[in-house]
Design an enzyme around this catalytic site. Structure first.
Site, mmCIF file in Angstrom:
data_model
loop_
_atom_site.group_PDB
_atom_site.id
_atom_site.type_symbol
_atom_site.label_atom_id
_atom_site.label_comp_id
_atom_site.label_asym_id
_atom_site.label_seq_id
_atom_site.Cartn_x
_atom_site.Cartn_y
_atom_site.Cartn_z
ATOM 1 N N ASN A 168 42.924 48.589 44.708
ATOM 2 C CA ASN A 168 43.687 49.291 43.456
ATOM 3 C C ASN A 168 42.405 50.424 42.771
ATOM 4 O O ASN A 168 41.202 50.380 43.330
ATOM 5 C CB ASN A 168 44.011 48.144 42.638
ATOM 6 C CG ASN A 168 42.800 47.119 42.252
ATOM 7 O OD1 ASN A 168 41.779 47.815 41.716
ATOM 8 N ND2 ASN A 168 42.805 45.895 42.662
ATOM 9 N N ALA A 184 37.377 41.019 37.369
ATOM 10 C CA ALA A 184 37.691 41.850 38.304
ATOM 11 C C ALA A 184 39.344 42.082 38.816
ATOM 12 O O ALA A 184 40.091 41.140 38.082
ATOM 13 C CB ALA A 184 37.185 41.162 39.625
ATOM 14 N N ASP A 218 46.096 40.900 44.938
ATOM 15 C CA ASP A 218 46.707 39.719 44.958
ATOM 16 C C ASP A 218 47.176 39.301 46.277
ATOM 17 O O ASP A 218 47.272 38.192 46.595
ATOM 18 C CB ASP A 218 47.854 39.846 44.499
ATOM 19 C CG ASP A 218 47.951 39.801 42.863
ATOM 20 O OD1 ASP A 218 46.730 39.166 42.193
ATOM 21 O OD2 ASP A 218 48.430 40.749 42.003
ATOM 22 N N LYS A 264 42.515 50.110 65.307
ATOM 23 C CA LYS A 264 43.189 50.853 64.348
ATOM 24 C C LYS A 264 44.693 50.957 64.630
ATOM 25 O O LYS A 264 44.968 50.963 65.914
ATOM 26 C CB LYS A 264 42.806 52.492 64.437
ATOM 27 C CG LYS A 264 43.266 53.341 63.261
ATOM 28 C CD LYS A 264 42.677 54.647 63.317
ATOM 29 C CE LYS A 264 43.533 55.680 62.655
ATOM 30 N NZ LYS A 264 43.503 56.829 62.798
ATOM 31 N N ASP A 272 43.178 32.575 43.739
ATOM 32 C CA ASP A 272 43.068 33.064 42.359
ATOM 33 C C ASP A 272 41.549 32.436 42.039
ATOM 34 O O ASP A 272 41.470 31.271 41.640
ATOM 35 C CB ASP A 272 44.051 32.654 41.473
ATOM 36 C CG ASP A 272 44.063 33.415 40.524
ATOM 37 O OD1 ASP A 272 43.028 33.410 39.433
ATOM 38 O OD2 ASP A 272 44.989 34.245 39.980
ATOM 39 N N PHE A 301 41.136 38.143 31.932
ATOM 40 C CA PHE A 301 41.421 39.647 32.038
ATOM 41 C C PHE A 301 42.843 39.566 32.287
ATOM 42 O O PHE A 301 43.219 38.885 33.236
ATOM 43 C CB PHE A 301 40.765 40.680 32.702
ATOM 44 C CG PHE A 301 39.297 41.223 31.952
ATOM 45 C CD1 PHE A 301 38.612 40.523 31.401
ATOM 46 C CD2 PHE A 301 39.271 42.481 31.315
ATOM 47 C CE1 PHE A 301 37.314 40.926 30.981
ATOM 48 C CE2 PHE A 301 38.487 43.071 30.757
ATOM 49 C CZ PHE A 301 37.229 42.059 30.400
ATOM 50 N N LYS A 357 49.355 34.009 31.194
ATOM 51 C CA LYS A 357 48.162 33.758 32.120
ATOM 52 C C LYS A 357 47.060 32.720 31.352
ATOM 53 O O LYS A 357 46.467 32.111 31.940
ATOM 54 C CB LYS A 357 47.478 35.274 32.219
ATOM 55 C CG LYS A 357 48.239 35.993 33.602
ATOM 56 C CD LYS A 357 47.515 37.457 33.790
ATOM 57 C CE LYS A 357 48.774 38.372 34.218
ATOM 58 N NZ LYS A 357 48.488 39.706 34.347
ATOM 59 N N LYS A 370 46.146 29.805 33.594
ATOM 60 C CA LYS A 370 44.816 29.681 34.294
ATOM 61 C C LYS A 370 43.751 29.106 33.605
ATOM 62 O O LYS A 370 42.539 29.072 33.981
ATOM 63 C CB LYS A 370 44.504 31.199 34.614
ATOM 64 C CG LYS A 370 45.373 31.806 35.497
ATOM 65 C CD LYS A 370 44.739 33.216 36.174
ATOM 66 C CE LYS A 370 45.844 34.061 37.011
ATOM 67 N NZ LYS A 370 45.634 35.298 37.654
HETATM 68 N N1 CTP Z 1 42.200 36.750 39.106
HETATM 69 C C1 CTP Z 1 41.251 36.284 40.029
HETATM 70 N N2 CTP Z 1 41.729 35.942 41.177
HETATM 71 C C2 CTP Z 1 42.999 36.844 41.737
HETATM 72 C C3 CTP Z 1 43.610 37.262 41.065
HETATM 73 C C4 CTP Z 1 43.369 37.274 39.649
HETATM 74 O O1 CTP Z 1 40.461 35.829 39.207
HETATM 75 N N3 CTP Z 1 43.166 36.309 43.041
HETATM 76 C C5 CTP Z 1 41.959 36.882 37.749
HETATM 77 C C6 CTP Z 1 41.597 38.304 37.178
HETATM 78 O O2 CTP Z 1 40.123 38.565 37.464
HETATM 79 C C7 CTP Z 1 42.079 38.410 35.660
HETATM 80 C C8 CTP Z 1 43.106 37.437 35.802
HETATM 81 O O3 CTP Z 1 43.032 36.940 37.081
HETATM 82 O O4 CTP Z 1 41.005 37.650 35.021
HETATM 83 C C9 CTP Z 1 44.474 37.972 35.745
HETATM 84 O O5 CTP Z 1 44.533 39.198 36.633
HETATM 85 P P1 CTP Z 1 45.855 40.182 36.650
HETATM 86 O O6 CTP Z 1 45.801 41.194 37.975
HETATM 87 O O7 CTP Z 1 46.252 40.651 35.297
HETATM 88 O O8 CTP Z 1 47.148 39.119 36.965
HETATM 89 P P2 CTP Z 1 47.529 38.257 38.190
HETATM 90 O O9 CTP Z 1 47.153 36.900 37.812
HETATM 91 O O10 CTP Z 1 47.143 38.807 39.329
HETATM 92 O O11 CTP Z 1 49.198 38.443 38.051
HETATM 93 P P3 CTP Z 1 49.941 39.645 38.217
HETATM 94 O O12 CTP Z 1 49.430 40.772 38.835
HETATM 95 O O13 CTP Z 1 51.114 39.356 38.648
HETATM 96 O O14 CTP Z 1 50.139 40.284 36.885
#
Ligand code: CTP
Length: 409
Positions: free
Chosen positions: A212, A276, A280, A290, A308, A327, A341, A345
């Site tokens: 991303n 970070a 996902d 490749k 997560d 975040f 969230k 979490k």
């Molecule tokens: N995060 C993490 N590990 C993951 C996914 C997310 O530690 N595998 C943490 C991120 O660092 C952030 C928080 O979870 O602090 C929320 O991340 P975000 O991308 O906003 O949300 P998601 O939980 O991934 O949900 P969605 O993408 O559906 O909004």
């Protein structure tokens, strides 16, 4: 008390409130603080070096171009000697000179050469304080990492009323007391932190990956700010173009799985900030070759969820950090989604940012955030440089951890 035996370099500027410096010196010396002073050309119009010397028991430094004192007034050693550099009154002119990086007298040269915290105590007429030029300079100076005490609301020497009045010597003294107290406590308690930042890369084949737009800047700035507050900090960073400061302990990783391992290795820590933008999903099987664009490969992507990291920390009964900050990047329903969230979490705070706006958030130097706490309290931090936002977040975390330690449940 933690102010004892501290060394303060006090720069006295040219404003009518300069006389308050004398009262402050008296208070500091009474509390065993060593005070050395620089009296600017303007300051000399309001207070004499004789009265300063009698109160501080130290010689007053005056002009950088004083040939007789050239050896003695070494601006580098003077700034290294101090634990902190305090400038009062800080006039609108001084703010303008400092924000443009001027070094045309001893005071500005010492500040530019300093490796210590710089505290500015503004004092000026309300119109001068609110003028766009001064407010722009304020932003620049905050971005340099300079700290401000006041100004406060009140009646000014010119007879007008409003924001711009200098904080009183008692208020300044109490700020300094808290400042050193917190720094000493953080060091004494050996507080540690981990911060995750940047994107992760989930490789599909040797040359392609899922990732991303995250630049990792906000997490990096938070790690720097925590470490400046005396916290033993490690930054776990995904692939970014940041030129990391040598003073920071950085562990570089690529994938979410590697991030998780790096985090687990660092536990236990007192603070964890998960900034970070972890991918996902990852491909279930990474191809060693490749992938060719054959028709049969159209549906080759078979994904599975990454673990997560934030949730793992929040649910970790044995090794949960004392303060866990997440975040939340959202494009809609910012407060509601972020609060979900925070709860799902098990965080103490969540930093919510609206990533639908192009000028703040992902991959830019600015951010605009809400800090949502477990108890539902919401603080709004309007658009500012990520470095400034980071100092606010770091300060909030430290205040919280020190209060929690004083009042354990
Ligand atoms: N995060 C993490 N590990 C993951 C996914 C997310 O530690 N595998 C943490 C991120 O660092 C952030 C928080 O979870 O602090 C929320 O991340 P975000 O991308 O906003 O949300 P998601 O939980 O991934 O949900 P969605 O993408 O559906 O909004």
């Amino acid at each position: 008390m933690s102010l004892q035996n501290k060394k303060i370099l006090l720069i006295i500027g040219g404003g009518v409130s300069a006389y308050k410096a004398l009262d402050l010196i008296r208070l500091l010396v009474k509390n065993n603080v060593e005070v050395k002073t620089i009296l600017t050309k303007g300051g000399k119009e309001f207070v004499t070096s004789l009265s300063i010397t009698s109160l501080s028991n130290n010689k007053v430094f005056e002009d950088i171009f004083d040939v007789n004192n050239e050896k003695e007034i070494d601006h580098i050693s003077l700034s290294r000697w101090a634990d902190i550099v305090l400038t009062l009154p800080t006039t609108a002119n001084m703010m303008a000179r400092l924000s443009s990086g001027k070094a045309d007298d001893l005071a500005t040269t010492v500040i530019l050469a300093s490796n210590k915290d710089i505290l500015l105590v503004p004092a000026m007429n309300v119109r001068m304080w609110l003028h766009k030029a001064t407010q722009n300079n304020l932003k620049t100076l905050l971005n340099f990492g300079y700290k401000f005490i006041g100004p406060v609301n009140g009646e000014m020497a010119c007879g007008e009323y409003g924001e711009g009045k200098m904080s009183s010597p008692r208020q300044i003294f109490s700020y300094l007391h808290d400042f050193f107290n917190n720094k000493d406590l953080v060091k004494k308690k050996n507080i540690s932190a981990l911060v995750t930042t940047g994107p992760t890369r989930e490789y599909i084949d040797p040359v392609r990956y899922i990732s991303n737009e995250s630049s990792g800047k906000q997490g990096y700035e938070i790690a720097l700010a925590l470490s400046k507050l005396g916290v033993k900090t490690t930054l776990i960073a995904g692939p970014t173009s940041i030129n990391f400061s040598k003073d920071l302990n950085v562990k570089k990783i690529t994938s979410a799985a590697e991030m998780m391992i790096a985090v687990q290795k660092l536990l236990p820590v007192d603070i964890a900030v998960c900034a970070a933008a972890v991918a996902d999903f990852k491909p279930k099987n990474r191809s060693t070759q490749k992938i060719k664009k054959d028709k049969k490969n159209y549906n080759v992507l078979n994904l599975e969820k990454n673990e997560d990291v934030l949730e793992y920390l929040g649910k970790n009964n044995k090794l949960r950090p004392k303060i866990l900050v997440g975040f939340s990047a959202e494009t809609e329903n910012l407060i509601e989604n972020s609060t979900n969230k925070l709860n799902n979490k098990y965080c103490d705070m969540i930093i919510a940012n609206d990533v639908s706006k192009k000028k703040t958030g992902f991959n830019v130097d600015y951010n605009k955030i809400l800090i949502i706490e477990k108890n539902g309290k919401i603080e709004n931090l309007p658009k500012n440089k990520k470095s400034f936002i980071a100092t606010k977040i770091a300060k909030k975390i430290i205040d919280k951890i020190l209060i929690n330690d004083k009042n354990p449940n």
